[in-house]
Design a protein around this motif. Structure first.
Motif, PDB file in Angstrom:
ATOM      1  N   ASP A   1      10.324 -29.774 -34.407  1.00  0.00           N
ATOM      2  CA  ASP A   1       9.857 -28.910 -33.186  1.00  0.00           C
ATOM      3  C   ASP A   1      10.678 -28.040 -33.247  1.00  0.00           C
ATOM      4  N   PHE A   2      10.124 -27.025 -32.207  1.00  0.00           N
ATOM      5  CA  PHE A   2      11.213 -25.823 -31.768  1.00  0.00           C
ATOM      6  C   PHE A   2      10.694 -25.421 -30.614  1.00  0.00           C
ATOM      7  N   GLY A   3      11.566 -24.622 -29.913  1.00  0.00           N
ATOM      8  CA  GLY A   3      11.099 -24.071 -28.572  1.00  0.00           C
ATOM      9  C   GLY A   3      12.210 -22.790 -28.394  1.00  0.00           C
ATOM     10  N   ASP A   4      11.893 -21.888 -27.414  1.00  0.00           N
ATOM     11  CA  ASP A   4      12.663 -20.659 -26.980  1.00  0.00           C
ATOM     12  C   ASP A   4      13.333 -20.870 -25.919  1.00  0.00           C
ATOM     13  N   VAL A   5      14.713 -21.180 -25.701  1.00  0.00           N
ATOM     14  CA  VAL A   5      15.400 -21.029 -24.398  1.00  0.00           C
ATOM     15  C   VAL A   5      15.401 -19.639 -23.709  1.00  0.00           C
ATOM     16  N   CYS A   6      15.150 -19.488 -22.671  1.00  0.00           N
ATOM     17  CA  CYS A   6      15.019 -18.263 -22.333  1.00  0.00           C
ATOM     18  C   CYS A   6      14.969 -18.082 -20.614  1.00  0.00           C
ATOM     19  N   LEU A   7      15.250 -16.921 -19.870  1.00  0.00           N
ATOM     20  CA  LEU A   7      15.049 -16.883 -18.563  1.00  0.00           C
ATOM     21  C   LEU A   7      13.537 -17.257 -18.357  1.00  0.00           C
ATOM     22  N   ASN A   8      13.102 -17.990 -17.060  1.00  0.00           N
ATOM     23  CA  ASN A   8      12.193 -17.921 -16.384  1.00  0.00           C
ATOM     24  C   ASN A   8      12.315 -17.273 -15.131  1.00  0.00           C
ATOM     25  N   TYR A   9      11.365 -16.887 -14.458  1.00  0.00           N
ATOM     26  CA  TYR A   9      11.348 -16.052 -13.062  1.00  0.00           C
ATOM     27  C   TYR A   9      10.054 -16.653 -12.353  1.00  0.00           C
ATOM     28  N   ASP A  10      10.308 -16.677 -11.042  1.00  0.00           N
ATOM     29  CA  ASP A  10       9.194 -16.783 -10.238  1.00  0.00           C
ATOM     30  C   ASP A  10       8.295 -15.690  -9.719  1.00  0.00           C
TER      31      ASP A  10
ATOM     32  N   GLY B   1      27.491 -12.936  -8.826  1.00  0.00           N
ATOM     33  CA  GLY B   1      26.762 -14.254  -8.063  1.00  0.00           C
ATOM     34  C   GLY B   1      26.004 -15.305  -8.939  1.00  0.00           C
ATOM     35  N   VAL B   2      26.154 -15.387 -10.162  1.00  0.00           N
ATOM     36  CA  VAL B   2      25.401 -16.283 -10.945  1.00  0.00           C
ATOM     37  C   VAL B   2      25.784 -17.846 -10.547  1.00  0.00           C
ATOM     38  N   MET B   3      24.802 -18.653 -10.346  1.00  0.00           N
ATOM     39  CA  MET B   3      25.343 -20.409  -9.940  1.00  0.00           C
ATOM     40  C   MET B   3      25.277 -20.910 -11.353  1.00  0.00           C
ATOM     41  N   VAL B   4      26.408 -21.970 -11.466  1.00  0.00           N
ATOM     42  CA  VAL B   4      26.429 -22.640 -12.647  1.00  0.00           C
ATOM     43  C   VAL B   4      25.982 -24.177 -12.085  1.00  0.00           C
ATOM     44  N   VAL B   5      25.181 -24.729 -12.760  1.00  0.00           N
ATOM     45  CA  VAL B   5      24.981 -26.279 -12.382  1.00  0.00           C
ATOM     46  C   VAL B   5      25.095 -27.327 -13.786  1.00  0.00           C
ATOM     47  N   ASN B   6      25.298 -28.302 -13.674  1.00  0.00           N
ATOM     48  CA  ASN B   6      25.320 -29.187 -14.723  1.00  0.00           C
ATOM     49  C   ASN B   6      24.300 -29.277 -15.751  1.00  0.00           C
ATOM     50  N   GLY B   7      23.035 -29.436 -15.342  1.00  0.00           N
ATOM     51  CA  GLY B   7      22.084 -29.701 -16.267  1.00  0.00           C
ATOM     52  C   GLY B   7      20.540 -29.068 -15.868  1.00  0.00           C
ATOM     53  N   TRP B   8      19.613 -29.055 -16.727  1.00  0.00           N
ATOM     54  CA  TRP B   8      18.430 -28.183 -16.555  1.00  0.00           C
ATOM     55  C   TRP B   8      17.651 -28.849 -15.351  1.00  0.00           C
ATOM     56  N   GLN B   9      17.642 -30.316 -15.117  1.00  0.00           N
ATOM     57  CA  GLN B   9      16.919 -30.750 -13.862  1.00  0.00           C
ATOM     58  C   GLN B   9      17.371 -30.095 -12.687  1.00  0.00           C
ATOM     59  N   GLU B  10      18.846 -30.265 -12.523  1.00  0.00           N
ATOM     60  CA  GLU B  10      19.619 -29.679 -11.285  1.00  0.00           C
ATOM     61  C   GLU B  10      19.152 -28.204 -11.109  1.00  0.00           C
ATOM     62  N   SER B  11      19.109 -27.318 -12.128  1.00  0.00           N
ATOM     63  CA  SER B  11      18.620 -26.174 -12.063  1.00  0.00           C
ATOM     64  C   SER B  11      17.278 -25.788 -11.630  1.00  0.00           C
ATOM     65  N   TYR B  12      16.409 -26.331 -12.416  1.00  0.00           N
ATOM     66  CA  TYR B  12      15.077 -26.070 -12.251  1.00  0.00           C
ATOM     67  C   TYR B  12      14.169 -26.708 -10.874  1.00  0.00           C
ATOM     68  N   TRP B  13      14.658 -28.026 -11.028  1.00  0.00           N
ATOM     69  CA  TRP B  13      13.883 -28.764  -9.803  1.00  0.00           C
ATOM     70  C   TRP B  13      14.927 -28.711  -8.656  1.00  0.00           C
ATOM     71  N   GLY B  14      16.195 -28.117  -8.585  1.00  0.00           N
ATOM     72  CA  GLY B  14      17.000 -28.240  -7.422  1.00  0.00           C
ATOM     73  C   GLY B  14      17.328 -26.775  -6.775  1.00  0.00           C
ATOM     74  N   GLN B  15      17.292 -25.631  -7.668  1.00  0.00           N
ATOM     75  CA  GLN B  15      17.667 -24.229  -7.297  1.00  0.00           C
ATOM     76  C   GLN B  15      16.680 -23.369  -7.305  1.00  0.00           C
ATOM     77  N   PHE B  16      15.563 -23.763  -8.458  1.00  0.00           N
ATOM     78  CA  PHE B  16      14.621 -22.724  -8.775  1.00  0.00           C
ATOM     79  C   PHE B  16      13.435 -22.540  -7.748  1.00  0.00           C
ATOM     80  N   THR B  17      13.397 -21.269  -7.114  1.00  0.00           N
ATOM     81  CA  THR B  17      12.466 -21.164  -6.138  1.00  0.00           C
ATOM     82  C   THR B  17      10.883 -21.607  -6.435  1.00  0.00           C
ATOM     83  N   ALA B  18      10.479 -21.384  -7.706  1.00  0.00           N
ATOM     84  CA  ALA B  18       9.215 -21.833  -7.933  1.00  0.00           C
ATOM     85  C   ALA B  18       8.933 -23.317  -8.127  1.00  0.00           C
ATOM     86  N   ALA B  19       9.796 -24.070  -8.223  1.00  0.00           N
ATOM     87  CA  ALA B  19       9.848 -25.375  -8.160  1.00  0.00           C
ATOM     88  C   ALA B  19      10.503 -26.308  -7.284  1.00  0.00           C
ATOM     89  N   SER B  20      11.049 -25.585  -6.404  1.00  0.00           N
ATOM     90  CA  SER B  20      12.001 -26.454  -5.446  1.00  0.00           C
ATOM     91  C   SER B  20      12.190 -25.509  -4.263  1.00  0.00           C
TER      92      SER B  20
END
Length: 348
Positions: free
Chosen positions: A127-136, A201-220
């Motif tokens: 399988d394959f996928g593109d890692v990229c920026l997502n925005y709200d 001001g970039v924020m760095v976190v350890n993993g995807w769940q922490e970033s997407y479900w913990g910091q991303f405005t569209a999902a948290s």
């Protein structure tokens, strides 16, 4: 030694009453080592068992990097028969450690040829996928601010404190995004980009769940409207929504070499006690049954060009025509140094 006719008759009756064992009931077992994100639907797993003719154990072993490290440490006495999930960011390490045997599975002729990067067929793309920026989308509309169109936009003053990324030393998409910046800005420019991103001001976190479900405005409840994720994440947002929207709530940035093409491979581990079963498993991984299960289980694209995509993928998932890329041997030779340089400049 002689036995009585009565005893012989009982033994014969017992023998005739015993079931004839076939398929998985034979007691054979195939073990697949993989990452924690591996998923397969129950019905396809049953088909998998039938195709292989054995029970199947899924050995989830941490993220992709952790799982590969475990496979390397145990290669002389492997914990599994087949490994699923080494990607092109770690492909060189896997091949250097001579983990896999060569095998050309059935269906390889239907694989997207751009994904076939190991000529010896030790690692086969699944399988394959593109890692990229997502925005709200909603957030940017409310602020009357245009969303980023490329990586270079992230360091502009109007995007200060808006972005969250994953640590590339602990996260697979984080590493893919780091490689995207190296591909885009080159050896002489990527650290400058990251230094500017840190200043912005970039924020760095350890993993995807922490970033997407913990910091991303569209999902948290977080305050970061830009996150590193996948170009298929908008499809997941629609698929899992209680009330299905007609358009995805998130947008993606895939132009101008902003997205890194992440390819996942599978291979048969050397010294496996069940190489015959592993070969059947590899055949099944490329079959339409498994390939068409991939999008809604792991939200990436199937490698088989004949696999049908679900409607939500056709409408809301994307891939770029011009992904950021780096040769596997170049990644393997420089990965540790790049991670060290990134850590020194971003976390210290």
């Amino acid at each position: 030694m002689k036995i009585s006719i009565a005893v012989a008759t009982v033994i014969a009756c017992l023998f005739l009453a015993m079931p004839i064992l076939t398929g998985p009931a034979l007691g054979r077992e195939l073990t697949i080592m993989t990452h924690d994100s591996f998923s397969i639907s129950a019905s396809v797993l049953e088909d998998f068992k039938t195709a292989v003719g054995a029970e199947i154990t899924i050995l989830r072993s941490g993220d992709a990097g952790q799982a590969l490290n475990k496979a390397i440490l145990s290669k002389n006495n492997p914990m599994a028969d087949l490994f699923f999930g080494v990607d092109n960011t770690f492909m060189g390490r896997a091949l250097t450690n001579d983990l896999f045997i060569a095998y050309t599975p059935k269906g390889v002729e239907d694989i997207n040829t751009t994904l076939l990067v190991d000529d010896e067929h030790r690692l086969i793309p699944v399988d394959f996928g593109d890692v990229c920026l997502n925005y709200d989308i909603k957030w940017f509309k409310a602020k009357q601010l245009a969303p980023p169109a490329g990586l270079e936009d992230l360091i502009r003053p109007e995007y200060k404190n808006l972005t969250v990324v994953q640590n590339p030393a602990t996260s697979s998409p984080g590493l893919a995004f780091l490689l995207a910046t190296i591909s885009r800005f080159g050896e002489n420019g990527y650290i400058t980009f990251w230094q500017n991103l840190k200043a912005n001001g970039v924020m760095v976190v350890n993993g995807w769940q922490e970033s997407y479900w913990g910091q991303f405005t569209a999902a948290s409840k977080g305050d970061r409207p830009i996150v590193v994720s996948y170009a298929s994440s908008p499809a997941a947002e629609v698929f899992y929504a209680e009330q299905k929207p007609t358009t995805a709530p998130t947008g993606i940035v895939i132009g101008n070499r902003s997205a890194f093409r992440q390819i996942e491979f599978a291979g048969i581990l050397k010294n496996s006690a069940n190489t015959d079963l592993a070969k059947k498993a590899m055949d099944f991984l490329l079959s339409k049954a498994f390939q068409e299960d991939i999008p809604l289980q792991m939200f990436v694209f199937p490698a088989n060009t004949k696999a049908m995509l679900p409607e939500v993928f056709l409408k809301h998932a994307r891939i770029t025509d011009a992904p950021a890329s780096l040769p596997a041997d170049e990644i393997n030779q420089n990965r540790d140094r790049w991670l060290r340089e990134w850590t020194e400049n971003l976390l210290r």
